[in-house]
Design an enzyme around this catalytic site. Structure first.
Site, PDB file in Angstrom:
ATOM      1  N   GLU A 163     -77.083 -15.427  39.037  1.00 47.12           N
ATOM      2  CA  GLU A 163     -76.125 -15.138  40.112  1.00 47.12           C
ATOM      3  C   GLU A 163     -75.411 -13.811  39.917  1.00 47.12           C
ATOM      4  O   GLU A 163     -75.231 -13.050  40.868  1.00 47.12           O
ATOM      5  CB  GLU A 163     -75.091 -16.260  40.226  1.00 47.12           C
ATOM      6  CG  GLU A 163     -75.583 -17.508  40.932  1.00 47.12           C
ATOM      7  CD  GLU A 163     -76.435 -18.418  40.060  1.00 47.12           C
ATOM      8  OE1 GLU A 163     -76.616 -18.113  38.860  1.00 47.12           O
ATOM      9  OE2 GLU A 163     -76.918 -19.437  40.572  1.00 47.12           O
TER      10      GLU A 163
ATOM     11  N   HIS B 117     -69.773 -29.612  40.443  1.00 51.05           N
ATOM     12  CA  HIS B 117     -70.627 -29.422  41.620  1.00 51.05           C
ATOM     13  C   HIS B 117     -69.960 -29.826  42.930  1.00 51.05           C
ATOM     14  O   HIS B 117     -70.640 -30.081  43.909  1.00 51.05           O
ATOM     15  CB  HIS B 117     -71.924 -30.227  41.443  1.00 51.05           C
ATOM     16  CG  HIS B 117     -72.969 -29.517  40.644  1.00 51.05           C
ATOM     17  ND1 HIS B 117     -72.716 -28.973  39.414  1.00 51.05           N
ATOM     18  CD2 HIS B 117     -74.283 -29.250  40.899  1.00 51.05           C
ATOM     19  CE1 HIS B 117     -73.828 -28.416  38.940  1.00 51.05           C
ATOM     20  NE2 HIS B 117     -74.788 -28.572  39.820  1.00 51.05           N
TER      21      HIS B 117
HETATM   22  C1  LIG Z   1     -75.576 -21.127  37.636  1.00 55.22           C
HETATM   23  C2  LIG Z   1     -76.388 -22.116  38.382  1.00 55.22           C
HETATM   24  N1  LIG Z   1     -77.195 -21.680  39.376  1.00 55.22           N
HETATM   25  C3  LIG Z   1     -77.943 -22.553  40.078  1.00 55.22           C
HETATM   26  C4  LIG Z   1     -77.908 -23.890  39.789  1.00 55.22           C
HETATM   27  C5  LIG Z   1     -78.773 -24.869  40.571  1.00 55.22           C
HETATM   28  N2  LIG Z   1     -79.853 -25.355  39.723  1.00 55.22           N
HETATM   29  C6  LIG Z   1     -79.719 -26.495  39.048  1.00 55.22           C
HETATM   30  S1  LIG Z   1     -81.011 -26.782  38.077  1.00 55.22           S
HETATM   31  C7  LIG Z   1     -81.812 -25.388  38.558  1.00 55.22           C
HETATM   32  C8  LIG Z   1     -83.148 -25.083  37.998  1.00 55.22           C
HETATM   33  C9  LIG Z   1     -83.134 -24.992  36.521  1.00 55.22           C
HETATM   34  O1  LIG Z   1     -84.422 -24.916  36.012  1.00 55.22           O
HETATM   35  P1  LIG Z   1     -84.752 -24.951  34.467  1.00 55.22           P
HETATM   36  O2  LIG Z   1     -83.734 -24.159  33.727  1.00 55.22           O
HETATM   37  O3  LIG Z   1     -86.159 -24.574  34.300  1.00 55.22           O
HETATM   38  O4  LIG Z   1     -84.529 -26.472  34.043  1.00 55.22           O
HETATM   39  P2  LIG Z   1     -85.314 -27.776  34.497  1.00 55.22           P
HETATM   40  O5  LIG Z   1     -84.619 -28.281  35.717  1.00 55.22           O
HETATM   41  O6  LIG Z   1     -86.731 -27.420  34.740  1.00 55.22           O
HETATM   42  O7  LIG Z   1     -85.141 -28.753  33.385  1.00 55.22           O
HETATM   43  C10 LIG Z   1     -81.036 -24.698  39.486  1.00 55.22           C
HETATM   44  C11 LIG Z   1     -81.421 -23.451  40.131  1.00 55.22           C
HETATM   45  C12 LIG Z   1     -77.027 -24.307  38.765  1.00 55.22           C
HETATM   46  N3  LIG Z   1     -76.891 -25.600  38.447  1.00 55.22           N
HETATM   47  N4  LIG Z   1     -76.309 -23.404  38.077  1.00 55.22           N
END
Ligand SMILES: Cc1ncc(C[n+]2csc(CCOP(=O)(O)OP(=O)(O)O)c2C)c(N)n1
Ligand SMILES: [Mg+2]
Lengths: 329, 343
Positions: free
Chosen positions: A60, A129
Site C-alpha cells: 500500500e 478490519h
Molecule cells: C496491508 C494489507 N493489505 C491487504 C490486505 C488484504 N489481504 C488479506 S490476505 C491478502 C493476501 C495475502 O497473501 P499471502 O501473504 O500470500 O498469504 P496467504 O493468504 O496465501 O496465506 C490480502 C491482500 C491486508 N490484510 N493487509
C-alpha cells in the site's frame, strides 16, 4: 431512470471517466484479473487493458505513493485500497505527501488523485478490519473526504472526485455494494461539499452518512415518525468540506441535533459538527447536542459484542428522545 | 505441540525419518490430521453461519506448522498471520479454546474478541495471528531483539505468506534482523498466491528465499509438503540461531486447497481446477502416511484409529464451543487500557 447496485454505479463512474479522459487509470490489489476484491472494477480490465487497470503487489505505501507521483506529473490515478484499514500502511504517503504537496511546494505541484475503497464494520471482522477512519482523514488539511450513501450519489460524487484537483479520500462500504437505487440516465456529476436533506422534519435534525444513514438513522426516522416525532434527516455526503450551511439552517429550524457516526467518539466527525453548530446556532439550540457513535473500544469479533458496540436504531431513538426531553427519569 | 527431540525413546534408525522417535513421528501425523479435520469442521460451521468474519483455512499447508513448530521447544515463540489455526494447534493451544473463539464465545482464546484471524495465547508463547499483511514481521524482530537483549537461548518463528514479502515491513524487518543478528526465523509459506495474485504477477524475484541475499541472511527453500524436510530445515536454522542469534529466511513451497478465505472461490480467474487437483495429489498428510507405512511405523489399523481419535477431539471442541456462553456485554470495555501500578 435505471436501477443499479452501488458497485455498478461506482463501476460506471470509473468506466465513464476512463473513457472520457486518457489520464485516468485504476490501480490496486486484485482490481484487474480478479475483477476487484468486491467486484467494483468488474469488466474494466477487459475494456481498458492492463496498462490502465493495474494489479499491484500487497504494497500500500508503495502503490499509493506511485499514485501521488503519477498525479504530480499529470495523470489522474484512482487508487483502490482493498479496505481503508489497509490505507493506514500508506498513511504517511497520504498525510505527509499527498495532502502537503500543493501547499508545501507553494503551488508548484498538486495531486489530483482518488483513493477509494470500503470502510467501516461489516460482519465480525474484528478490530483491525472494521474501522471507520473518516475523522482521521478529515482531520488533515489538503484532503477531501467523500462518503456517499446510495448508488446515485456514489456515481455522481466519484466522477467529481476523479475530476477534482486535490487528493480525495472516497470511502465506500462493503455492506452497501449490493444496495440498489435509481440513477439518472446519462452523464451527471454531484458536486463535492454539498449535502442533501433526505427527509424534511420539524422537531429534530439528524445528521448521518454512508451506512449509518441507510441502515440506522433512516430507520430511526421511520420509527420516530410512528411516535409522532418529525425528524429532519441530513446526508452531508461529503465529510470535508462539510456543508455547514445545510446543517446549521436545519438546526435553526428544528432547534435540536443528533449526529450519528460509525466511528469512535473521541475527536470524531460529530465532535466537529457539534462545535460548528454550537458556534453558529447556539441561541437556537433547545437541548445539548447528542452524538451516537461506536463504543470507545476496539471492535471485538463476537457477534453480540459487535452489535452492542455499534450504533443502532434503538440508540438513535434514545438520543432523539433525550434532545426532546422525552426519556423521563 | 512442540517437541523436544532430546526425549529418550525407542530408537528409530531409518535415515528417511532421521532417526526421530516413533512417538514424535506419530504425534506429527496426528497433529496434521487434527488440523485438517478441525478445519473441515470449521468450513462446515462457517457454512452454517456459526463462524463469522473472515476465515482462512490452512488445508494443504499442515506440514509447515507441524514440522517447523516440531523443531522448537515450548519456550520458543511463534507469531503468524491470519491463516493461523494450524500454527495455534501445532503450538499446543487447546482446540476447544480455538473452536470457542471461532464461535465468538467467552471461553475462546481471546474471550471472543479476536476471532479466527487473531488467536493468541501467552502461556504457549503464541504471539498471535495478525490480519494486516506484514504487520507482524517487525514485531517478530522485536521479540528476537528482546531474546538477544536478555541473552536467552530462544528463537521466534515468524510465518508469512508469499504475498507478504512485497510489503515494506518485510524488507525493513529482514534488514534489521540481519544487521543486529536477531534470532528470528522468517518462514515464507509460499502457496503460490496472495488472494488471486500469483507470485509471478507480484514479485520481481520469484525465488522468494533469494531475497535473503540482499540482507546477507541465511536462507533455504524447502518442500513444504514434506513434514520431515520442514522439520530438518527449521531445526538447523533454530539451532544456528540459538548458537549465534543469527536469523534465517526459509521458503516453504506449499499449496492451499481452499479459496483465500471461506468467502472466496477455490479456483477461478487466477488458478485452474487442474492445478488444484494436481497439487492435492501431493497431500502432506498422505505423503507422510506413506512414509510411516513403508518405514513400518504405522499400519492400517493405526490410521483408522487416528481418524477416530481425531474425530472425537474435533467433535468435543464443537460441543464445548456450542455449550459455552457468549461473552458478557461488560467484556466490551475490558482490556482496553491496562491498569498501571506506577512501578
Ligand atoms: C496491508 C494489507 N493489505 C491487504 C490486505 C488484504 N489481504 C488479506 S490476505 C491478502 C493476501 C495475502 O497473501 P499471502 O501473504 O500470500 O498469504 P496467504 O493468504 O496465501 O496465506 C490480502 C491482500 C491486508 N490484510 N493487509
Ligand atoms: Mg500466499
Amino acid at each position: 431512470m435505471p436501477t443499479v447496485s452501488f458497485r455498478e454505479a461506482l463501476n460506471q463512474a470509473m468506466d465513464e471517466e476512463m473513457a472520457r479522459d486518457e489520464r485516468v487509470f485504476l490501480m490496486g490489489e486484485e482490481v484487474a484479473y480478479y475483477q476487484g476484491a468486491y467486484k467494483v472494477s468488474q469488466g474494466l480490465l477487459q475494456k481498458y487493458g492492463d496498462r490502465r487497470i493495474v494489479d499491484t503487489p500487497i504494497a500500500e505505501e508503495g502503490f499509493v505513493g506511485i499514485g501521488i507521483g503519477a498525479a504530480m506529473v499529470g495523470l489522474r490515478p484512482i487508487i483502490e485500497v482493498m479496505t481503508f484499514n489497509f490505507s493506514l500502511v500508506a498513511y504517511d504517503q497520504i498525510v505527509n505527501h499527498a495532502a502537503k504537496m500543493y501547499s508545501m511546494s507553494g503551488g508548484h505541484y498538486y495531486v489530483p488523485m482518488v483513493i477509494r475503497g470500503p470502510g467501516g464494520a461489516a460482519h465480525m471482522l474484528a478490530a483491525t478490519h472494521s474501522q471507520s477512519l473518516e475523522s482521521l482523514y478529515a482531520h488533515i488539511p489538503g484532503l477531501k473526504v467523500v462518503m456517499p450513501s446510495n448508488p446515485k450519489d456514489g456515481k455522481g460524487l466519484l466522477k467529481s472526485a476523479i475530476r477534482d484537483e486535490n487528493p480525495v479520500i472516497f470511502i465506500e462500504s462493503e455492506m452497501m455494494y449490493g444496495d440498489k437505487g435509481e440513477i439518472p440516465e446519462g452523464e451527471y456529476t454531484i458536486p463535492i461539499g454539498v449535502g442533501e436533506i433526505k427527509r424534511e422534519g420539524t422537531d429534530v435534525t439528524i445528521v448521518a452518512w454512508s451506512k449509518m444513514l441507510t441502515r440506522v438513522a433512516g430507520k430511526a426516522v421511520e420509527e420516530l415518525a410512528g411516535m409522532g416525532i418529525s425528524a429532519e434527516l441530513i446526508d452531508p455526503r461529503t465529510i470535508r468540506p462539510m456543508d455547514w450551511d445545510l446543517i446549521v439552517n436545519s438546526v435553526k429550524k428544528t432547534n435540536r441535533l443528533v449526529v450519528v457516526e460509525e466511528g469512535w467518539p473521541f475527536a470524531g466527525v460529530g465532535a466537529q459538527i457539534s462545535h460548528e453548530v454550537m458556534q453558529r446556532a447556539f441561541d437556537y439550540l433547545d437541548a445539548p447536542i447528542e452524538r451516537v457513535t461506536q463504543e470507545d473500544v476496539p471492535l471485538p469479533y463476537a457477534h453480540n459484542l459487535e452489535v452492542a458496540s455499534l450504533p443502532s436504531v434503538e440508540k438513535v431513538v434514545k438520543a432523539v428522545k433525550n434532545v426532546m426531553y422525552q426519556n423521563g427519569k | 505441540m512442540s517437541t523436544s527431540t532430546t526425549e529418550v525413546e525407542q530408537k528409530n534408525t531409518s535415515s528417511r525419518t532421521m532417526g526421530l522417535p516413533k512417538k514424535t513421528l506419530l504425534k506429527w501425523y496426528d497433529e496434521m490430521l487434527l488440523i485438517r479435520r478441525f478445519e473441515e469442521k470449521c468450513a462446515q460451521l462457517y457454512g452454517m453461519g456459526k463462524i463469522g468474519g473472515f476465515c482462512h483455512l490452512y488445508n494443504g499447508q499442515e506440514a509447515v506448522s507441524t514440522g517447523s513448530i516440531g523443531a522448537i521447544t515450548e519456550n520458543d515463540y511463534v507469531i503468524t498471520a491470519y491463516r493461523d489455526h494450524g500454527h495455534a494447534i501445532s503450538k499446543g493451544i487447546d482446540p476447544n479454546a480455538i473452536m470457542a473463539e471461532m464461535l465468538g464465545k467467552s471461553t475462546g482464546t481471546t474471550k471472543g474478541k479476536g476471532g479466527s484471524m487473531h488467536l493468541f495465547d501467552h502461556r504457549k508463547n503464541f504471539l498471535g495471528g495478525h490480519a494486516i499483511v506484514g504487520g507482524h514481521l517487525p514485531i517478530a524482530a522485536g521479540v528476537a531483539f528482546a531474546i538477544k537483549y536478555r541473552n536467552e537461548q530462544k528463537v521466534i518463528l515468524c510465518y508469512m505468506g508469499d504475498g507478504a514479502t512485497n510489503i515494506g515491513s518485510f524488507h525493513e524487518s529482514m534488514n534489521m534482523a540481519s544487521l543486529w543478528k536477531l534470532p528470528v526465523i522468517f518462514i515464507i509459506e509460499n502457496n503460490r498466491y496472495g488472494m488471486g495474485t500469483s507470485v509471478e504477477r507480484s514479485s520481481a524475484v520469484t525465488d522468494l528465499h533469494k531475497r535473503a541475499v540482499s540482507y546477507n541472511m541465511r536462507d533455504a527453500v524447502i518442500d513444504g509438503h514434506d513434514v520431515l524436510a520442514v522439520y530438518k530445515a527449521t531445526k538447523e536454522a533454530v539451532d544456528h540461531a540459538k548458537r549465534t542469534h543469527e536469523p534465517t529466511l526459509l521458503e516453504m513451497r506449499t499449496f492451499r486447497y481452499r479459496g483465500h478465505s471461506m468467502s472466496d472461490p477455490i479456483h477461478g480467474h487466477y488458478r485452474t481446477k487442474d492445478e488444484v487437483e494436481s497439487q492435492k495429489k501431493l497431500d502432506p498428510i498422505e505423503l507422510f502416511a506413506d512414509i510411516l507405512r513403508t518405514e513400518g511405523l504405522a499400519d492400517a489399523s493405526y490410521f483408522k484409529d487416528a481418524e477416530k481419535r481425531i474425530k472425537k477431539i474435533v467433535e468435543e471442541s464443537v460441543t464445548f464451543a456450542e455449550q459455552s456462553p457468549e461473552p458478557p456485554l461488560e467484556e466490551l470495555y475490558t482490556d482496553v487500557y491496562r491498569e498501571s501500578t506506577g512501578e
